[in-house]
Design an enzyme around this catalytic site. Structure first.
Site, PDB file in Angstrom:
ATOM      1  N   LYS A  91       0.815  -1.217   0.000  1.00 34.24           N
ATOM      2  CA  LYS A  91       0.000   0.000   0.000  1.00 34.24           C
ATOM      3  C   LYS A  91       0.852   1.274   0.000  1.00 34.24           C
ATOM      4  O   LYS A  91       0.375   2.331  -0.382  1.00 34.24           O
ATOM      5  CB  LYS A  91      -0.976  -0.017   1.179  1.00 34.24           C
TER       6      LYS A  91
HETATM    7  C1  LIG Z   1      -4.547  -4.458   1.190  1.00 39.09           C
HETATM    8  C2  LIG Z   1      -3.795  -5.725   1.094  1.00 39.09           C
HETATM    9  C3  LIG Z   1      -4.171  -6.747   0.195  1.00 39.09           C
HETATM   10  C4  LIG Z   1      -5.408  -6.663  -0.672  1.00 39.09           C
HETATM   11  O1  LIG Z   1      -5.339  -5.689  -1.682  1.00 39.09           O
HETATM   12  P1  LIG Z   1      -6.679  -5.184  -2.402  1.00 39.09           P
HETATM   13  O2  LIG Z   1      -6.261  -4.019  -3.203  1.00 39.09           O
HETATM   14  O3  LIG Z   1      -7.610  -4.805  -1.278  1.00 39.09           O
HETATM   15  O4  LIG Z   1      -7.207  -6.293  -3.214  1.00 39.09           O
HETATM   16  C5  LIG Z   1      -3.386  -7.882   0.136  1.00 39.09           C
HETATM   17  N1  LIG Z   1      -2.304  -8.044   0.936  1.00 39.09           N
HETATM   18  C6  LIG Z   1      -1.922  -7.084   1.805  1.00 39.09           C
HETATM   19  C7  LIG Z   1      -0.736  -7.335   2.673  1.00 39.09           C
HETATM   20  C8  LIG Z   1      -2.635  -5.892   1.912  1.00 39.09           C
HETATM   21  O5  LIG Z   1      -2.253  -4.961   2.790  1.00 39.09           O
END
Ligand SMILES: *Cc1c(COP(=O)(O)O)cnc(C)c1O
Length: 539
Positions: free
Chosen positions: A121
């Site tokens: 993220k």
């Molecule tokens: C947010 C997240 C996901 C999922 O991503 P999306 O965009 O919500 O599909 C997967 N793995 C981790 C570690 C995350 O923080």
């Protein structure tokens, strides 16, 4: 130059058209509750591969962002600078390196966790934080009186990763206050400390007695509250914000260019790219990137879900998108080993559905097809709310299947995959800060990445020889309990060995958070937000 169609945005539910990038980013959600999408997906000149193959991560990011942001909104030199600063905070020189696991039944791993909070993220939220700052500096030029300055109040709920990445994206930024709500004690200890040890005066951690859903509901009420909206500019940092989807497209290109330079790349077919998915934000960026190249980046995008499997059920049930699984008593979220993917519905799926509805519509004019797509999406989403689900027409399902596949991975399989990779995967050229322990042990997957790797192994069995890339979305040290469960007692395993320097001694640092009094409800949280912003403005 006036904006092109891919630099203007419309709401998936039809109430807004022709919205500029800045407005779409600051507003977050459209007025009708829809999500902003570019009016057209850009297509690249046929020389894209030649032109881009040796670009740095930052240069690629700039090229891609330029397709979706008009230079009349952000001049090129400014955009270049925003991109450069966003990735200067990453620890790895390549930003998102591709790792060869050296095992024929395993995919290549794209490590996306080299940003400040060790989760994918960061790629989007470092960029979004700098965009917010850029827009505010511009709006506030020459305005000295703190009461007259344009001020942004970010409100978000988190089950872990979004909160810390958002906090690191906007900490210390002028004219922005950030409020993050999370369920006290229900995010991993490291995640909680990552948030509460940030002491900048514009960061406010609000701890809630309850579950993630309680936090989410409070945030929804705040966004819908006319009173708060009339006094504060409320902004969103979750993946409904278009800037996040835009920023994530870069690493799909970066991964592809890294792969085709590998002697192991099988040129006979475009790779399959596997993405551990929750809200569908990560893989949706892959959809845009792949479309821009006419599906040369990926022959298929594979959605990997945990036991919260609404996306997998959509594909397997012939296009039923329902909160409740067939035969299930209730529609509640399951707590799994991969908590960042524990969702009931995937908000960003709405964006994909809009394009599929648009493309499968038979009307002759673009305007009419757009209108029909908005009407369909608005109807489906209202059925989701009132009836708990909806069914899409065959043409829409076929459109989805042309580009996507899905796999569901159980909790047990997640743990087994972490264990198995540790024993069988010994990548050679991993850089510092990677997920391989330094001594005798093998590669360590975080539980989210393990869901992707388990799905990849199935896909590889069905498509032997086709090159696979599996996205690694978090560093294993963030999810100690699942990793320990899988690896305790394994030869050479010691958790301390993979613990990044940044996490050592975190528990002894000063923390700051505000407990939301039990029963205070969203109005109690509103009072806290108003009071804290006022305090900040007095300084
Ligand atoms: C947010 C997240 C996901 C999922 O991503 P999306 O965009 O919500 O599909 C997967 N793995 C981790 C570690 C995350 O923080």
């Amino acid at each position: 130059m006036s904006p092109s169609l891919s630099q203007k945005y419309l709401s998936t539910r039809g109430a807004e058209y022709g919205v500029g990038f800045e407005a779409a980013v600051l507003q977050g959600l459209a007025k009708d509750g829809g999500l902003f999408v570019p009016e057209e997906i850009p297509t690249l000149p046929s020389s894209w591969k030649e032109d881009w193959k040796d670009l740095s991560f930052e240069d690629l990011a700039f090229q891609i962002a330029s397709l979706y942001i008009s230079s009349s909104e952000i001049p090129s030199d400014d955009l270049k600078d925003i991109v450069k600063r966003s990735y200067a905070t990453f620890r790895h020189p390549e930003r998102t390196p591709l790792v060869d696991l050296e095992s024929s039944r395993d995919p290549f791993i794209l490590e996306l966790f080299h940003g400040p909070t060790f989760a994918f993220k960061d790629v989007a939220l470092q960029f979004l934080g700098n965009l917010f700052e850029y827009f505010l500096v511009r709006k506030n030029k020459g305005i000295e009186d703190p009461k007259k300055r344009h001020h942004l109040t970010i409100v978000g709920a988190t089950s872990g990763d979004t909160g810390s990445a958002a906090i690191y994206g906007v900490r210390g930024k002028k004219d922005v206050s950030c409020f993050i709500l999370f369920p006290n004690g229900r995010v991993s200890p490291i995640q909680q400390l990552q948030m509460t040890t940030v002491l900048d005066s514009n960061i406010h951690n609000l701890t809630v007695d309850g579950y993630f859903d309680d936090c989410q509901n409070i945030v929804k009420e705040l966004f819908a509250d006319p009173e708060l909206n009339s006094t504060h500019n409320i902004a969103a940092v979750n993946s409904i914000n278009w800037a996040r989807i835009l920023a994530q497209q870069t690493y799909y290109f970066y991964a592809y260019f890294s792969l085709i330079k590998s002697p192991k790349y099988n040129k006979a077919s475009s790779p399959r790219i596997v993405v551990p998915s929750g809200n569908f934000g990560d893989i949706l960026a892959g959809f845009f990137a792949n479309r821009m190249t006419g599906s040369e980046l990926a022959s298929k995008l594979v959605i990997a879900t945990n036991e919260n499997d609404i996306l997998d059920r959509f594909f397997r049930s012939g296009g039923h998108y329902t909160k409740k699984a067939i035969g299930a008593e209730t529609d509640t979220v399951k707590e799994t080993h991969s908590p960042a993917m524990d969702i009931l519905v995937s908000s960003n799926f709405e964006r994909l559905l809009w394009y599929l509805a648009f493309e499968s519509d038979s009307a002759s004019s673009v305007e009419e097809r757009r209108k029909h797509a908005c009407e369909s999406v608005a109807t489906w989403l209202s059925q989701l709310k009132s009836q708990g689900g909806f069914q899409v027409p065959a043409a829409v399902l076929d459109g989805a299947k042309a580009e996507f596949e899905s796999e569901r991975v159980s909790n047990d399989e997640t743990i087994a995959t972490i264990r198995d990779a540790y024993v069988t995967c010994f990548p050679k050229n991993v850089g510092a800060g990677s997920a391989k322990s330094s001594k005798t042990g093998g590669y360590i997957l975080d539980p989210h990445t393990a869901v992707g790797v388990a799905a990849s192994r199935r896909s590889i069995q069905r498509n032997p020889g086709v090159s696979h890339i599996s996205l690694s979305t978090a560093h294993p040290a963030k999810f100690a309990s699942a990793v320990d469960l899988a690896l305790r007692g394994q030869d050479g395993y010691s958790f301390e060995e993979i613990l990044p320097q940044e996490f050592v001694g975190l528990e002894t640092r000063e923390t700051r958070s505000i407990p939301v009094p039990t029963g205070a409800g969203w109005k109690g949280v509103r009072d806290i937000v108003v009071k804290e912003v006022e305090k900040e403005l007095q300084h």
